[in-house]
Design a protein around this motif. Structure first.
Motif, short mmCIF file in Angstrom:
data_model
loop_
_atom_site.label_atom_id
_atom_site.label_comp_id
_atom_site.label_asym_id
_atom_site.label_seq_id
_atom_site.Cartn_x
_atom_site.Cartn_y
_atom_site.Cartn_z
N GLY C 314 5.83 -33.92 -32.37
CA GLY C 314 5.95 -35.04 -33.31
C GLY C 314 7.40 -35.49 -33.36
O GLY C 314 8.31 -34.68 -33.17
N PRO C 315 7.61 -36.79 -33.63
CA PRO C 315 8.99 -37.32 -33.64
C PRO C 315 9.86 -36.60 -34.67
O PRO C 315 9.48 -36.48 -35.83
N ARG C 316 10.99 -36.12 -34.23
CA ARG C 316 12.00 -35.47 -35.10
C ARG C 316 11.43 -34.33 -35.93
O ARG C 316 11.92 -34.04 -37.00
N ARG C 317 10.38 -33.68 -35.43
CA ARG C 317 9.76 -32.62 -36.21
C ARG C 317 10.35 -31.23 -35.94
O ARG C 317 10.08 -30.31 -36.68
N VAL C 318 11.10 -31.11 -34.86
CA VAL C 318 11.66 -29.79 -34.56
C VAL C 318 13.13 -29.98 -34.15
O VAL C 318 13.46 -30.93 -33.43
N PRO C 319 14.02 -29.12 -34.66
CA PRO C 319 15.42 -29.20 -34.22
C PRO C 319 15.52 -28.89 -32.73
O PRO C 319 14.87 -27.97 -32.24
N VAL C 320 16.35 -29.66 -32.05
CA VAL C 320 16.55 -29.50 -30.60
C VAL C 320 18.04 -29.31 -30.36
O VAL C 320 18.87 -30.04 -30.92
N THR C 321 18.40 -28.34 -29.53
CA THR C 321 19.81 -28.19 -29.19
C THR C 321 19.96 -27.89 -27.70
O THR C 321 19.03 -27.40 -27.06
N VAL C 322 21.13 -28.25 -27.19
CA VAL C 322 21.45 -28.00 -25.77
C VAL C 322 22.78 -27.25 -25.73
O VAL C 322 23.84 -27.85 -25.52
N PRO C 323 22.73 -25.92 -25.92
CA PRO C 323 23.99 -25.17 -25.94
C PRO C 323 24.77 -25.32 -24.64
O PRO C 323 25.99 -25.21 -24.62
N LYS C 324 24.08 -25.58 -23.54
CA LYS C 324 24.78 -25.68 -22.26
C LYS C 324 25.67 -26.91 -22.17
O LYS C 324 26.46 -27.01 -21.23
N ALA C 325 25.57 -27.82 -23.13
CA ALA C 325 26.52 -28.93 -23.14
C ALA C 325 27.96 -28.42 -23.21
O ALA C 325 28.89 -29.09 -22.78
N ALA C 326 28.13 -27.20 -23.73
CA ALA C 326 29.47 -26.64 -23.87
C ALA C 326 29.98 -25.97 -22.60
O ALA C 326 31.18 -25.71 -22.47
N VAL C 327 29.07 -25.67 -21.68
CA VAL C 327 29.49 -24.88 -20.51
C VAL C 327 29.13 -25.53 -19.19
O VAL C 327 29.61 -25.10 -18.13
N GLY C 328 28.31 -26.55 -19.24
CA GLY C 328 27.83 -27.16 -18.01
C GLY C 328 26.54 -26.50 -17.56
O GLY C 328 26.02 -25.59 -18.21
N ARG C 329 26.01 -27.00 -16.46
CA ARG C 329 24.75 -26.46 -15.93
C ARG C 329 25.08 -25.36 -14.92
O ARG C 329 25.75 -25.61 -13.92
N LEU C 330 24.61 -24.16 -15.23
CA LEU C 330 25.01 -22.98 -14.47
C LEU C 330 23.98 -22.60 -13.42
O LEU C 330 23.80 -21.42 -13.11
N GLN C 331 23.28 -23.59 -12.86
CA GLN C 331 22.22 -23.32 -11.88
C GLN C 331 21.23 -22.31 -12.46
O GLN C 331 20.81 -22.45 -13.60
N ALA C 332 20.94 -21.23 -11.73
CA ALA C 332 19.98 -20.26 -12.26
C ALA C 332 20.49 -19.59 -13.53
O ALA C 332 19.72 -19.18 -14.39
#
Lengths: 422, 87, 405
Positions: C314-332
């Protein structure tokens, strides 16, 4: 027994790309005739290398090695697709499986190394530059991360379920099929296109095995260079190829009237935690893997009718594997026919485990055990029956295949002619 | 005349295979086996590769299999050098 | 599929913002980021110039000179993280090493080692190729080296499924806990920050050409311009939940994965995988307290992921976070780190923020951009890899007893 019906896994399609024979039946004919496909290295110029022998695949000229978008596929991917198509046509599941119930699980030890090296040479100006120049072909990423191999096969067969590459060195070809069987048993999938592929024969691979002196230097007699279990063996012969299978959950396969090669009844794997390349002479961990596979299969050692050995052609492996079979199979090890097809098709690293599974399936189908070619000088330290030089009629119903790999991986699988309780 | 000394072996070991803390190469190089120094067969191969490259020779497989100590390795390289000089 | 819950009892982290578990976790909560111009090599002439590099880590004292000579940097990071996870869990004291296994994910192996040996080969000749090349580059190297270092001999493995592989490795590890292994080291630590790896990342597309570290990798932000590549990751120790009472950070209770073929709408498969992971966990969508999204950082991929989250929760029904925004995408390593962070979030009742991003309102998601406190019971982690790989896992608090379960 659990109240829940145990899901069983059968092989209904087999595709093979091997040195000396592209296609399941040419491969099998070659093995039965004991013909070796090892020859002077030609995938790359042999000059300058210690080992100048290899077991190479001659692909038919009409094999397409590019994607519709023009991307050049790595040789290992091409092998996988050729073998997958043969297996898929063989099993002919048509549209029986919903895409989400179909997965792909392929083994490969070194992925797209050959293409990585080809592009590297060009971009680095033959190693002149450390900061390689920036304009790479877009498919470089596919070579970089070898899950692309499984992705291409998923596109080919229309799989939306779990798709992955298992990369456990030279046991990848057993482990991928073991993993695929687990996915079916646990109910995640109903069918998996599984197997393994490898196309490692390029300069960097030849050089790195030269460095550790693991490969044969019988450069004058390439057809006799791979001599597992022979007292004069002198290292393995680098090979290439693929074998791919269609694995199905038994009731689905029976419902659609599929022809079943065999049932995957047992799989075990261990690490030796000893050395990245070395093997301990006692074979303890390989023995444990065999025992685990037998246990899962609910099969006892006397029931094993044939062992397809890792038999890479190094003294260390011959001793290790013989010890492991004695340890795990007991007295049966001294009676059961054991052979290494690496004597004929070389050692294709991650692929060979699946190519050997293909051989096992054909042993079960036809009741013929392929020989260990080039076994002319018995080694007094190796007391088992390695089926020298000539294939043998064996009414095999239960067979075992074993593998050892860099990283310390030791794996074993038991396959059995299908029996369905009525 | 020996060309390769234990010092050369020591240097090639350090460069190619590394040294762990607690390993006294200064004292051990002349008295201990590679195994006692903590080196496996690949470390011996890597060190032999380096010495071979530097001197333009290659140790043959049979000899390599018998190498147990740094002195054995120095001897093997020296022998290869002597054979190369004769040939 | 997770047949029986598996307890996460040990966590080891090496990341661009922290070289151990708690250092990373504290930095993550504070909103520290580790994205900067590449220092490992001169990246100034490439289309992408920013990376999340692991800094100030010297593995040599712990690993010793011999291992340093025979391993790539990413294996060195992996061994450091694995040692932390193993020590944290105490499995070495509780279980026979013969019954402990290692199942990791990889993407490109020891790539810098491989580049160096390719250079030796092509610029100097075959005799200059290292004796260690035969395994230092290949994908199985971390599992093999962890097994040797800790004496773990149980059923082990390595999976390659681009950036989604670590979640599949965790699921396989959980399965092996029911096939005879007492404990598993899983997860992934990855890294390819060398010129030869860099050109491959750039060739694959999806990396940003931005030069400002604060606005380079912006998941779910209308300014999203691609991803920043990083290195590092996490290893996790799994044990049977029944053997780990009182010691677990979190329980791994659900997993699913799938593949997006090129002809398909990615949202179809992504939605199926998320729903299958929830069903496997037996957790209803309204019971999920937090989603660690994949957050690819491209407008199209973010829109797809947001659409799936909207339709499932549902729209905006669950908090979403992307902790990797702080470190970049680390492949596997990225998804493994996400699972580690999710486990720490469950432990502490803290949601780490997505740094730098200002969410596009059109996505209809509640993107957490400041740290949030509040007890968490169930967390979903989503991972997507290039080429169609999709996986998801569900973690729950070990103290949580789902109603009606």
């Amino acid at each position: 027994m659990s109240a829940r019906q145990q899901r069983r896994v059968v092989v209904t399609g087999v595709g093979v790309v091997a040195p000396g024979g592209v296609g399941r039946e040419p491969f099998w004919t070659q093995l039965q005739e004991g013909r070796t496909a090892t020859r002077r290295l030609s995938n790359c110029p042999p000059e300058g290398f210690r080992s100048q022998v290899a077991a190479e695949v001659d692909l038919p000229a009409d094999v397409v090695a590019t994607r519709p978008d023009g991307a050049v596929l790595d040789r290992a991917t091409v092998f996988a697709m050729v073998a997958a198509r043969e297996a898929w046509d063989d099993a002919a599941p048509a549209s029986h499986y919903a895409a989400e119930r179909l997965g792909v699980c392929l083994g490969s030890a070194v992925g797209a190394t050959t293409s990585l090296e080809r592009v590297y040479r060009d971009m680095s100006h033959e190693g002149e530059l450390w900061n390689v120049v920036a304009d790479a072909p877009p498919e470089l990423y596919d070579y970089f991360v070898p899950s692309s191999i499984a992705a291409e096969v998923a596109e080919l067969v229309g799989a939306d379920g779990p798709v992955s590459v298992i990369s456990t060195g030279c046991t990848s070809g057993i482990d991928a099929v073991g993993q695929a069987a687990d996915l079916i048993r646990s109910g995640v999938l109903d069918a998996v296109v599984s197997g393994a592929t490898e196309a490692p024969i390029s300069e960097i691979t030849v050089a790195c095995f030269d460095s550790i002196r693991a490969t044969s230097t019988d450069n004058e007699t390439p057809e006799r260079a791979s001599r597992p279990f022979d007292a004069t063996r002198g290292g393995f012969v680098l090979g290439e190829g693929a074998a791919v299978f269609v694995l199905e959950e038994l009731t689905h396969a029976l419902d659609r009237g599929a022809t079943v090669y065999a049932e995957v009844v047992g799989y075990g794997s261990r690490c030796n935690a000893h050395h990245m390349t070395g093997l301990r002479a006692d074979g303890a961990e390989l023995a444990e893997a065999v025992t685990a596979a037998l246990d899962q299969a609910q099969v006892t050692a006397p029931e094993i009718d044939y062992v397809n050995a890792h038999g890479s052609g190094t003294k260390q492996n011959d001793l290790h594997e013989t010890a492991a079979l004695l340890r795990s199979l007991g007295e049966r090890a001294r009676e059961v026919p054991i052979s290494s097809i690496k004597s004929m098709v070389g050692h294709s690293l991650g692929a060979i485990g699946s190519i050997e599974i293909a051989a096992c399936l054909l042993v079960l189908r036809d009741g013929v055990v392929p020989p260990t070619a080039n076994l002319t000088t018995p080694d007094p330290d190796l007391p088992l029956d390695y089926v020298p030089n000539t294939s043998r009629a064996v009414a095999a119903r239960t067979v075992l295949t074993t593998g050892s790999g860099f990283g310390g991986f030791q794996s074993a699988m038991v396959l059995r002619t299908l029996e369905v309780a009525r | 005349m020996p060309v390769i000394t234990l010092d050369d072996v020591k240097r090639a070991l350090v460069e190619g295979a590394g040294v762990d803390a607690g390993v006294d190469l200064e004292r051990g190089i002349a008295t201990l086996t590679f195994e006692e120094l903590g080196y496996d067969s690949l470390a011996v191969l890597e060190t032999g590769l380096r010495l071979g490259r530097e001197n333009g020779v290659e140790i043959d497989d049979e000899q390599l299999a018998d190498i147990e100590t740094p002195q054995d390795l120095a001897d093997a390289v020296n022998q290869a050098l002597a054979e190369a000089a004769v040939a | 599929m997770i047949r029986e819950p598996a307890a996460i009892t040990g966590i080891g982290i090496v990341s661009p913002i922290g070289n151990d578990r708690e250092a990373h976790w504290i930095a993550q909560q504070k909103g520290v980021h580790g994205i900067a111009a590449v220092e490992r090599f001169d990246a100034s002439s490439y289309a992408s110039t920013l990376a999340g590099e692991v800094r100030d880590l010297d593995p040599a004292p712990a690993l010793g000179g011999r291992l340093m000579s025979s391993t790539d940097w990413m294996t060195q990071m992996s061994l450091v993280a694995a040692a932390e996870a193993v020590a944290d869990s105490g499995i070495a004291e509780r279980h026979e090493p013969g019954r402990c296994g290692v199942f990791t994910a990889s993407t490109a192996g020891g790539y810098e080692f491989g580049q160096r040996e390719l250079q030796n080969l092509w610029s100097r000749g075959p005799k200059y190729v290292s004796a260690y090349q035969s395994y230092a580059w290949f994908y199985a190297v971390n599992t093999g080296q962890i097994s040797i270092r800790h004496g773990f001999k149980g059923h082990s493995g390595v999976v390659v499924a681009d950036a989604a592989g670590a979640l599949d490795a965790l699921a396989s590890s959980a399965a092996h806990l029911h096939h005879g292994n007492a404990a598993m080291v899983s997860g992934a630590v990855d890294g390819t920050l060398c010129p030869w790896g860099w050109v491959a990342h750039v060739a694959g597309g999806g990396t940003t050409s931005a030069s400002d570290p604060e606005t380079a990798y912006l998941p779910f932000d209308p300014r999203a311009s691609g991803a920043v590549v990083g290195e590092g990751g996490a290893h996790l120790v799994l044990e049977r939940a029944a053997d780990a009472t009182g010691r677990a950070y979190a329980l791994l209770v659900g997993h699913a994965s799938g593949f997006v073929r090129s002809s398909q709408d990615p949202t179809t498969v992504l939605r199926r995988v998320v729903e299958a992971a929830l069903a496997d966990a037996d957790v209803r969508p309204d019971r999920i307290d937090l989603v660690l999204a994949d957050g690819a950082g491209t407008v199209a991929a973010d829109a797809d992921e947001a659409a799936v989250l909207r339709s499932v929760f549902g729209p905006r029904r669950v908090p979403v976070t992307v902790p990797k925004a702080a470190v970049g995408r680390l492949q596997a390593g990225g998804a493994a780190l996400d699972v580690a962070v999710a486990a720490l979030a469950l432990r502490d009742g803290l949601t780490p923020p997505t740094v730098h991003s200002q969410v596009d309102p059109a996505h209809g998601i509640d993107l957490v951009t400041e740290p949030r406190a509040g007890s968490l019971n169930s967390v979903l982690v989503v991972a997507r890899g290039r080429g169609g790989f999709v996986s998801a896992v569900v973690l729950t608090s070990p103290h949580h007893h789902p109603e009606g379960a």
